[in-house]
Every structure is written in structure tokens, then in C-alpha cells.
Design a protein around this motif. Structure first.
Motif, PDB file in Angstrom:
ATOM      1  N   LEU A 143     -83.380   4.122  48.628  1.00 45.16           N
ATOM      2  CA  LEU A 143     -82.994   2.723  48.629  1.00 45.16           C
ATOM      3  C   LEU A 143     -83.967   1.955  47.637  1.00 45.16           C
ATOM      4  O   LEU A 143     -83.876   0.721  47.396  1.00 45.16           O
ATOM      5  CB  LEU A 143     -82.874   1.896  49.998  1.00 45.16           C
ATOM      6  CG  LEU A 143     -81.733   2.437  50.653  1.00 45.16           C
ATOM      7  CD1 LEU A 143     -81.492   1.650  51.741  1.00 45.16           C
ATOM      8  CD2 LEU A 143     -80.347   2.456  49.525  1.00 45.16           C
ATOM      9  N   GLY A 144     -85.079   2.363  47.259  1.00 40.04           N
ATOM     10  CA  GLY A 144     -86.271   1.868  46.411  1.00 40.04           C
ATOM     11  C   GLY A 144     -87.384   1.563  47.173  1.00 40.04           C
ATOM     12  O   GLY A 144     -87.452   1.748  48.491  1.00 40.04           O
ATOM     13  N   LEU A 178     -82.602   4.540  43.697  1.00 38.27           N
ATOM     14  CA  LEU A 178     -82.345   3.045  43.214  1.00 38.27           C
ATOM     15  C   LEU A 178     -83.770   2.409  43.115  1.00 38.27           C
ATOM     16  O   LEU A 178     -84.821   2.942  43.446  1.00 38.27           O
ATOM     17  CB  LEU A 178     -81.596   2.233  44.363  1.00 38.27           C
ATOM     18  CG  LEU A 178     -80.565   2.730  44.960  1.00 38.27           C
ATOM     19  CD1 LEU A 178     -79.502   1.934  45.840  1.00 38.27           C
ATOM     20  CD2 LEU A 178     -79.445   3.357  43.803  1.00 38.27           C
ATOM     21  N   MET A 179     -83.883   1.417  42.206  1.00 38.40           N
ATOM     22  CA  MET A 179     -84.983   0.477  41.956  1.00 38.40           C
ATOM     23  C   MET A 179     -85.340  -0.484  42.942  1.00 38.40           C
ATOM     24  O   MET A 179     -84.106  -1.269  43.190  1.00 38.40           O
ATOM     25  CB  MET A 179     -84.768  -0.131  40.644  1.00 38.40           C
ATOM     26  CG  MET A 179     -86.125  -0.830  40.030  1.00 38.40           C
ATOM     27  SD  MET A 179     -86.162  -1.233  38.319  1.00 38.40           S
ATOM     28  CE  MET A 179     -86.665   0.163  37.610  1.00 38.40           C
ATOM     29  N   GLY A 180     -86.135  -0.718  43.585  1.00 40.38           N
ATOM     30  CA  GLY A 180     -86.609  -1.564  44.354  1.00 40.38           C
ATOM     31  C   GLY A 180     -87.422  -2.737  43.603  1.00 40.38           C
ATOM     32  O   GLY A 180     -87.700  -2.617  42.363  1.00 40.38           O
ATOM     33  N   ASN A 181     -87.728  -3.974  44.252  1.00 36.02           N
ATOM     34  CA  ASN A 181     -88.425  -4.725  43.363  1.00 36.02           C
ATOM     35  C   ASN A 181     -89.808  -4.419  43.167  1.00 36.02           C
ATOM     36  O   ASN A 181     -90.528  -4.690  42.125  1.00 36.02           O
ATOM     37  CB  ASN A 181     -88.636  -6.229  44.179  1.00 36.02           C
ATOM     38  CG  ASN A 181     -89.079  -6.039  45.646  1.00 36.02           C
ATOM     39  OD1 ASN A 181     -88.547  -5.484  46.429  1.00 36.02           O
ATOM     40  ND2 ASN A 181     -89.944  -7.164  45.904  1.00 36.02           N
ATOM     41  N   ASP A 230     -89.596  -2.604  39.923  1.00 39.82           N
ATOM     42  CA  ASP A 230     -89.431  -3.714  38.892  1.00 39.82           C
ATOM     43  C   ASP A 230     -90.514  -4.378  38.534  1.00 39.82           C
ATOM     44  O   ASP A 230     -90.920  -4.453  37.155  1.00 39.82           O
ATOM     45  CB  ASP A 230     -88.374  -4.689  39.468  1.00 39.82           C
ATOM     46  CG  ASP A 230     -87.886  -5.468  38.347  1.00 39.82           C
ATOM     47  OD1 ASP A 230     -87.754  -5.043  37.346  1.00 39.82           O
ATOM     48  OD2 ASP A 230     -88.050  -6.700  39.052  1.00 39.82           O
ATOM     49  N   MET A 231     -91.587  -4.706  39.455  1.00 34.26           N
ATOM     50  CA  MET A 231     -92.666  -5.130  39.003  1.00 34.26           C
ATOM     51  C   MET A 231     -93.690  -4.297  38.384  1.00 34.26           C
ATOM     52  O   MET A 231     -94.202  -4.809  37.295  1.00 34.26           O
ATOM     53  CB  MET A 231     -93.605  -5.845  40.350  1.00 34.26           C
ATOM     54  CG  MET A 231     -92.906  -7.154  40.810  1.00 34.26           C
ATOM     55  SD  MET A 231     -93.933  -7.679  42.193  1.00 34.26           S
ATOM     56  CE  MET A 231     -93.402  -6.631  43.685  1.00 34.26           C
ATOM     57  N   LEU A 280     -84.360   4.565  37.120  1.00 33.22           N
ATOM     58  CA  LEU A 280     -83.856   4.026  38.476  1.00 33.22           C
ATOM     59  C   LEU A 280     -82.421   3.150  38.422  1.00 33.22           C
ATOM     60  O   LEU A 280     -82.694   2.432  37.593  1.00 33.22           O
ATOM     61  CB  LEU A 280     -84.913   3.402  39.255  1.00 33.22           C
ATOM     62  CG  LEU A 280     -86.108   4.160  39.506  1.00 33.22           C
ATOM     63  CD1 LEU A 280     -87.330   3.460  40.125  1.00 33.22           C
ATOM     64  CD2 LEU A 280     -85.612   5.486  40.591  1.00 33.22           C
ATOM     65  N   LYS A 281     -81.579   3.157  39.103  1.00 36.87           N
ATOM     66  CA  LYS A 281     -80.274   2.543  39.189  1.00 36.87           C
ATOM     67  C   LYS A 281     -80.363   1.401  40.133  1.00 36.87           C
ATOM     68  O   LYS A 281     -81.322   1.136  41.178  1.00 36.87           O
ATOM     69  CB  LYS A 281     -79.162   3.346  39.571  1.00 36.87           C
ATOM     70  CG  LYS A 281     -78.905   4.935  38.741  1.00 36.87           C
ATOM     71  CD  LYS A 281     -77.716   5.548  39.131  1.00 36.87           C
ATOM     72  CE  LYS A 281     -77.455   5.807  40.647  1.00 36.87           C
ATOM     73  NZ  LYS A 281     -76.459   6.560  41.032  1.00 36.87           N
TER      74      LYS A 281
END
Length: 246
Positions: free
Chosen positions: A61-62, A91-94, A97-98, A154-155
Motif C-alpha cells: 500500500l505504499g 502502490l505509491m505512498g505520499n 511521492d515526496m 508505482l501505481k
């Protein structure tokens, strides 16, 4: 753990189910704790051994990186093939993303450092964090190409049967197909408070709770592994739901 609260909350709606013949293992926020991920995967593989006739699917879940000490080793594990007999979705987590935003020059390093990025930089050998541009150069030099490729691949979400898997959640009142990547990686308040039927039953991390949070429209499984030592996996098989944790 029983699901009586879950069943009452759904008010006679049919229980969500996975695609036929599949058992899903959804893994919550890891945050650089390679010790916990290794231990959890051993438990998952052992559990799957009792259901050899099913397809076994891992959904991460990232938030693989930051806060804990071993972000580089986590990404190394995730870029390797999954355990034998498993499919995997990432999946991509925040936090990823950063990191990608920093690499691409779209945010200041202080934004990332303020959210646990310092430990990731240390893990990749970037010990001096004095100059923004030099830190970016140092990180790119230290980051294996397959790690960067993984981060960029990542999705934002994964769907299976009646379930939607995201890192953070989704925005109430917005159809799933119109959800933004930003919300799926970052949202909290309006999603966590919502009791609406989202169209899919949502499995997410991102918002730490002392134990899995079971609601009528979602289950949250971020149990704060980096500081609690408890990394949680939700096991979904048909309409059955169970937990495995460290």
C-alpha cells in the motif's frame, strides 16, 4: 480478530469479496523497517502454503521509505521478484511521492526532511545535507537505476473484486475513475470521516491507528510499524478477512 463491528456497520449490504480463486495479502506502511517486512513475508508465505489451490497476490500500500533505517534495503526487496507463487502490485505512498518530487526538482529538500526523508538519504549514503542541489546530485549518484525505475513505476491504486486498494483513501462524492492521484496518496479528514458507499470497499494505510481500523466502507491497516514494531497485513479470500502481523 472478529468482524462483528464490520458486519453491523454495513447494514445488510452483501459483504465485499475478492475475485474468485484469489487470496490477497495487503501490506501496510513499512517505512524502512526491513526487519519487520522480512518477518511478515515469512508469515505470509507460510499462510499461503495452506491454500495451494489459490492465486496468491501481494498488494503493497505504499510508504516503503523514510523514518525507519533501511529504506534502501526495502526497495531492494521490492525490486526483486516476489516470493515464489505470488503476484505483486506496488502502490505509491505520499513518502515515495515526496522523494520523486525532490529528485525531479519539484519540491525543496526541507519538505521531505520534515517528513522523515533524512533517514532515507542516510540509507543511500547521503550523510551531508547542506546544499539542495548537491544533495539531489548525491542521491541520484547513489540511487541504483532499478530503484529509481521502481519508484517511477508505482501505481496510485489497484482494484480486485469489490475492493479498491489505495495508499491514503479517496475523496467522497467523486467517482473512482475521476479520483486524483494526489488524493489517493495524501487524503485524510474527509475520507476518514465519510460513511458513504464509495462503490468499492477501500483498503488503505497512511493514517496510523494502534490496530486495524474496521469501518463499514473501509479498513485502514497502518499500525505505525516504524515506531511500534507492528507491521500489519490484511488477508482477503472471498468474503473472509483476517490479519497477520509482526
Amino acid at each position: 480478530m472478529t468482524f462483528s463491528l464490520f458486519n453491523r456497520a454495513r447494514k445488510n449490504r452483501p459483504p465485499p469479496r475478492t475475485a474468485p480463486g484469489q487470496r490477497i495479502y495487503a501490506i501496510g506502511d513499512i517505512h524502512g523497517r526491513v526487519d519487520l517486512l522480512t518477518a511478515l513475508l515469512e508469515k505470509i508465505v507460510a499462510d499461503a502454503g495452506a491454500s495451494a489451490g489459490l492465486e496468491h497476490i501481494l498488494v503493497y500500500l505504499g510508504d516503503y521509505i523514510d523514518r525507519g533505517p533501511d529504506s534502501d534495503r526495502i526497495i531492494e526487496i521490492l525490486t526483486a521478484p516476489p516470493p515464489a507463487g505470488f503476484q505483486a502490485h506496488y502502490l505509491m505512498g505520499n513518502h515515495e511521492d515526496m522523494m520523486v518530487q525532490f529528485i525531479d526538482g519539484e519540491n525543496d529538500v526541507q519538505v521531505w526532511l520534515g517528513n522523515g526523508g533524512r533517514e532515507t538519504l542516510y540509507a543511500y549514503g547521503c550523510d551531508e545535507i547542506l546544499d539542495l542541489d548537491q544533495t539531489r546530485v548525491d542521491l541520484l549518484a547513489a540511487l541504483p537505476a532499478r530503484h529509481l525505475e521502481f519508484l517511477r513505476s508505482l501505481k496510485s491504486h489497484h482494484q480486485n473484486g469489490d475492493y479498491l486498494f489505495v495508499h491514503a483513501g479517496i475523496r467522497p462524492g467523486v467517482p473512482i475513475e475521476a479520483q486524483s492521484d494526489t488524493d489517493m496518496m495524501w487524503i485524510r479528514g474527509s475520507f476518514l470521516k465519510s460513511k458513504e458507499n464509495f462503490g468499492k470497499f477501500v483498503i488503505h494505510g497512511h493514517s496510523i491507528r494502534p490496530e486495524p481500523e474496521i469501518c463499514g466502507n473501509r479498513i485502514g491497516i497502518d499500525t505505525g510499524a516504524w515506531r511500534t514494531g507492528v507491521l500489519t497485513c490484511l488477508v482477503l479470500d472471498g468474503t473472509q478477512k483476517n490479519f497477520i502481523s509482526t
